[in-house]
Design an enzyme around this catalytic site. Structure first.
Site, PDB file in Angstrom:
ATOM      1  CG  ASN A  83      -1.949  -1.352   0.905  1.00 54.22           C
ATOM      2  OD1 ASN A  83      -2.096  -1.122   0.040  1.00 54.22           O
ATOM      3  ND2 ASN A  83      -2.858  -1.027   1.846  1.00 54.22           N
ATOM      4  CB  ILE A  84       4.418   1.828   1.346  1.00 56.77           C
ATOM      5  CG1 ILE A  84       4.281   0.717   2.612  1.00 56.77           C
ATOM      6  CG2 ILE A  84       5.258   3.206   1.046  1.00 56.77           C
ATOM      7  CD1 ILE A  84       3.939   2.134   3.640  1.00 56.77           C
ATOM      8  CB  CYS A 130      13.542   1.308   8.397  1.00 53.36           C
ATOM      9  SG  CYS A 130      13.767  -0.360   8.932  1.00 53.36           S
TER      10      CYS A 130
END
Lengths: 207, 207
Positions: free
Chosen positions: A118-119, A143
């Site tokens: 979905n990113i 990250c």
């Protein structure tokens, strides 16, 4: 004779055409990153960040660095950091970056969202373009844990390097381990690297 | 202007004294290892060997390479291979080495013996000296699976680089995974790196 004189400049085009790519020579090897003898005691061991690894020449990956990792990070001579979380960068980390002339590129990829597909694809695409720009290296991609978001970006870079998917997934799994996500792997599988080109060093040296 | 001209030679001694070690610059970055567009089709994906990874500038690690890995290995521009098994090197691999001017350093460490601590310490020491000799790089370290013997040699290299044991073990475990051996970790813990010095590039350029 300088160690930097013994390798003639190579034509990038030649390398691309021959598939047999660049053979790093003595000229391209930095001196050892061995600290001096006088600091070689128990209090001065280096602590790389969680999940730290070298990806390729001038490209490193890891989880979130904290202050204990700063002495180690200094040895990498970083020019840039690609930070893949939406949260603001901590003040102490910003101070480290500023003190060492390291540029921050932030791409706010939500970590909690599953699936990763979905990113927006274009965030990873932009991060990959930063990664491929030699002016930004040496650089560190990180990250939070160096598993999913970092793993996806590195996987897209491997795809750009023309690695087979089995090897890309094998590398992803080595870092994600029991936290591996099929959705991440699907994202890498679908990611289209055609049309993504690095900025060759020749171009920016002319500017 | 060549990209190899823009970085003056650095004094290794200066680097050692300052702890802040070498910052690889544009001069030290090889051009992209991106194959040309015309070979970028499904039949030409690169297949790195099992457990392949970059350890440091010009140092790679993996499991045993087979013929499917040869096109990928060519892109690394290897000068040497450190092979850590006692079995003879396969003929097809020797042919690949000969065709590409790659030198083989074999250190016959028995893989079946547990614990690894029974293996003569001096074999690993000699392998580490080969690894630290810049004339041999780029080089690939491999055994059978790239877990135990390779993991131990890389661990000793990290110790020489002054990494803390926790980070050394973390890296070892990433490759050994559920095959990790406490005896390997103990070997790394006990391994004495004092007195091991690399051959600085200056020395052999004079010879």
């Amino acid at each position: 004779m300088s160690i930097y004189d013994c390798q003639p400049p190579m034509c990038l085009e030649t390398i691309r055409k021959t598939l047999v790519s660049f053979s790093p020579a003595v000229a391209d090897m930095p001196p050892e990153r061995k600290p001096s003898a006088e600091i070689n005691d128990e209090e001065n061991f280096f602590v790389p960040p969680l999940n730290f690894s070298m990806v390729d020449y001038g490209i490193f990956r890891s989880g979130f660095p904290d202050t204990a990792n700063f002495p180690f990070l200094k040895t990498l001579g970083l020019r840039s950091i690609i930070y893949l979380c939406p949260e603001p960068y901590p003040e102490v980390n910003m101070q480290f970056l500023n003190a060492n002339g390291i540029r921050l590129f932030q791409f706010g990829v939500e970590g909690s969202k599953e699936p990763f597909v979905n990113i927006p694809d274009d965030l990873v695409r932009h991060a990959l373009e930063v990664l491929l720009d030699e002016r930004n290296r040496p650089l560190l991609i990180h990250c939070k844990r160096g598993k999913h978001r970092t793993g996806c970006l590195v996987g897209c870079f491997r795809k750009w390097q023309n690695w087979c998917l089995a090897s890309i997934f094998d590398e992803y799994l080595r870092f994600a381990a029991d936290k591996a996500r099929v959705s991440d792997q699907r994202f890498m599988e679908l990611f289209d690297v055609s049309g993504i080109k690095p900025i060759p060093s020749q171009d920016y040296l002319k500017s």
